[in-house]
Design a protein around this motif. Structure first.
Motif, mmCIF file in Angstrom:
data_model
loop_
_atom_site.group_PDB
_atom_site.id
_atom_site.type_symbol
_atom_site.label_atom_id
_atom_site.label_comp_id
_atom_site.label_asym_id
_atom_site.label_seq_id
_atom_site.Cartn_x
_atom_site.Cartn_y
_atom_site.Cartn_z
ATOM 1 N N ASN A 47 25.186 16.043 7.232
ATOM 2 C CA ASN A 47 24.110 16.179 8.212
ATOM 3 C C ASN A 47 23.167 17.302 7.812
ATOM 4 O O ASN A 47 23.590 18.370 7.380
ATOM 5 C CB ASN A 47 24.683 16.469 9.601
ATOM 6 C CG ASN A 47 25.471 15.298 10.152
ATOM 7 O OD1 ASN A 47 25.156 14.151 9.852
ATOM 8 N ND2 ASN A 47 26.493 15.584 10.951
ATOM 9 N N THR A 48 21.883 17.042 7.954
ATOM 10 C CA THR A 48 20.883 18.068 7.664
ATOM 11 C C THR A 48 20.214 18.481 8.960
ATOM 12 O O THR A 48 19.985 17.655 9.852
ATOM 13 C CB THR A 48 19.823 17.554 6.687
ATOM 14 O OG1 THR A 48 19.211 16.382 7.231
ATOM 15 C CG2 THR A 48 20.457 17.218 5.342
ATOM 16 N N PHE A 49 19.909 19.762 9.060
ATOM 17 C CA PHE A 49 19.267 20.279 10.272
ATOM 18 C C PHE A 49 17.818 19.815 10.333
ATOM 19 O O PHE A 49 17.090 19.873 9.342
ATOM 20 C CB PHE A 49 19.312 21.802 10.288
ATOM 21 C CG PHE A 49 18.570 22.408 11.447
ATOM 22 C CD1 PHE A 49 19.098 22.373 12.725
ATOM 23 C CD2 PHE A 49 17.320 22.990 11.257
ATOM 24 C CE1 PHE A 49 18.413 22.918 13.803
ATOM 25 C CE2 PHE A 49 16.634 23.535 12.321
ATOM 26 C CZ PHE A 49 17.186 23.503 13.601
ATOM 27 N N LYS A 50 17.405 19.321 11.480
ATOM 28 C CA LYS A 50 16.041 18.862 11.666
ATOM 29 C C LYS A 50 15.451 19.529 12.895
ATOM 30 O O LYS A 50 16.056 19.515 13.968
ATOM 31 C CB LYS A 50 16.016 17.341 11.829
ATOM 32 C CG LYS A 50 14.608 16.760 11.861
ATOM 33 C CD LYS A 50 14.658 15.238 11.935
ATOM 34 C CE LYS A 50 13.244 14.661 11.952
ATOM 35 N NZ LYS A 50 13.269 13.175 12.024
ATOM 36 N N LEU A 51 14.270 20.124 12.710
ATOM 37 C CA LEU A 51 13.630 20.797 13.834
ATOM 38 C C LEU A 51 13.255 19.791 14.919
ATOM 39 O O LEU A 51 12.844 18.665 14.625
ATOM 40 C CB LEU A 51 12.364 21.514 13.363
ATOM 41 C CG LEU A 51 12.527 22.806 12.564
ATOM 42 C CD1 LEU A 51 11.174 23.262 12.034
ATOM 43 C CD2 LEU A 51 13.143 23.900 13.419
ATOM 44 N N PRO A 52 13.398 20.177 16.183
ATOM 45 C CA PRO A 52 12.920 19.299 17.256
ATOM 46 C C PRO A 52 11.400 19.220 17.223
ATOM 47 O O PRO A 52 10.732 20.086 16.638
ATOM 48 C CB PRO A 52 13.408 20.016 18.517
ATOM 49 C CG PRO A 52 13.517 21.452 18.125
ATOM 50 C CD PRO A 52 13.957 21.440 16.673
ATOM 51 N N THR A 53 10.863 18.175 17.806
ATOM 52 C CA THR A 53 9.410 18.033 17.840
ATOM 53 C C THR A 53 8.942 17.900 19.284
ATOM 54 O O THR A 53 9.721 17.583 20.186
ATOM 55 C CB THR A 53 8.949 16.800 17.044
ATOM 56 O OG1 THR A 53 9.562 15.619 17.600
ATOM 57 C CG2 THR A 53 9.339 16.929 15.585
ATOM 58 N N LEU A 76 5.726 22.895 16.475
ATOM 59 C CA LEU A 76 6.639 21.775 16.686
ATOM 60 C C LEU A 76 5.920 20.498 17.141
ATOM 61 O O LEU A 76 6.548 19.443 17.279
ATOM 62 C CB LEU A 76 7.708 22.144 17.718
ATOM 63 C CG LEU A 76 8.660 23.276 17.321
ATOM 64 C CD1 LEU A 76 9.606 23.599 18.470
ATOM 65 C CD2 LEU A 76 9.446 22.905 16.064
ATOM 66 N N ASP A 112 4.192 17.111 17.143
ATOM 67 C CA ASP A 112 4.332 16.025 16.162
ATOM 68 C C ASP A 112 3.127 15.093 16.088
ATOM 69 O O ASP A 112 3.142 14.092 15.355
ATOM 70 C CB ASP A 112 5.605 15.216 16.435
ATOM 71 C CG ASP A 112 5.579 14.519 17.800
ATOM 72 O OD1 ASP A 112 4.525 14.516 18.468
ATOM 73 O OD2 ASP A 112 6.629 13.976 18.206
#
Length: 226
Positions: free
Chosen positions: A2-8, A194, A196
């Motif tokens: 799993n890779t960390f993904k910033l919330p949008t 953040l 999108d």
């Protein structure tokens, strides 16, 4: 793995954040005792609102079908909002922030027309309108106009930002945001970073005009509790 993904955040989410921040700020300013920790925390959170609103105005300007109607809507609600603004502030020579945003749209209209053909004229108009905002006493005065102009200029040719242009916008507007509080400016930058580019859940005429109506309505309610 799993890779960390910033919330949008969508445009609608930004609107909700800005409205909540604005209401917190005005409740603290008009209803609470100053020089308390709670007051300072609430005013700090309230500093998120204007940079987000300024950015959303630029987004609205770029995506609206009718820029004159967009400007007219802001001016109409600005005039209506002047009544509760006067009730809260009296005859202190200031005017509500919707006039600032409307002047920002006028600035963007000039930039859209002249920035490519005559940059000197364009920049001169930006500073002239910024001075006008200061002279009129609109909320956030000339700094608000400069903030919107920078957002617009650094967005580039398209209607959406590249990550690089977004970072540039935040870097160059941060000194203007910081005038009203360092922590609030940092939180505003985080929210905008953040974003999108999507419109989100606030759609349709009722939701659109209801969003504008929040401003005069919340000022009136605060006046009733004042």
């Amino acid at each position: 793995m799993n890779t960390f993904k910033l919330p949008t955040l969508s445009g609608s989410s930004l609107k909700v954040i800005a409205v909540i921040s604005m209401v917190i700020d005005h409740c603290a300013y008009f209803l609470m005792e100053q020089n308390t920790i709670q007051y300072e925390v609430m005013r700090c959170l309230g500093r998120i609102a204007f940079p987000v609103f300024a950015y959303l105005v630029v987004e609205g300007f770029l995506h609206t079908r009718s820029r004159m109607r967009y400007l007219s809507t802001l001016l109409d609600f600005a005039v209506v909002s002047e009544v509760p603004w006067f009730l809260l502030n009296g005859n202190d020579g200031t005017h509500n922030v919707l006039f600032t945003l409307a002047l920002g749209v006028v600035t963007l209209m000039f930039l859209d027309k002249f920035i490519k053909s005559n940059r000197i004229l364009s920049i001169s108009v930006v500073f002239a309108i910024a001075y006008l905002a200061y002279w009129l006493g609109v909320d956030y005065d000339g700094r608000g106009i400069l903030m919107m102009a920078i957002f617009y200029i650094l967005k580039g040719e398209g209607k959406s930002d590249s990550p690089f242009s977004r970072v540039l916008q935040l870097v160059f507007t941060f000194p203007l945001m910081m005038h009203y509080g360092m922590v609030g400016a940092m939180l505003a930058c985080l929210a905008l970073f953040l974003y999108d580019g999507s419109r989100g859940f606030i759609q349709g005429a009722v939701a659109k005009y209801g969003f504008y109506a929040i401003y005069p309505v919340h000022l009136l309610l605060i006046w009733l509790m004042y």
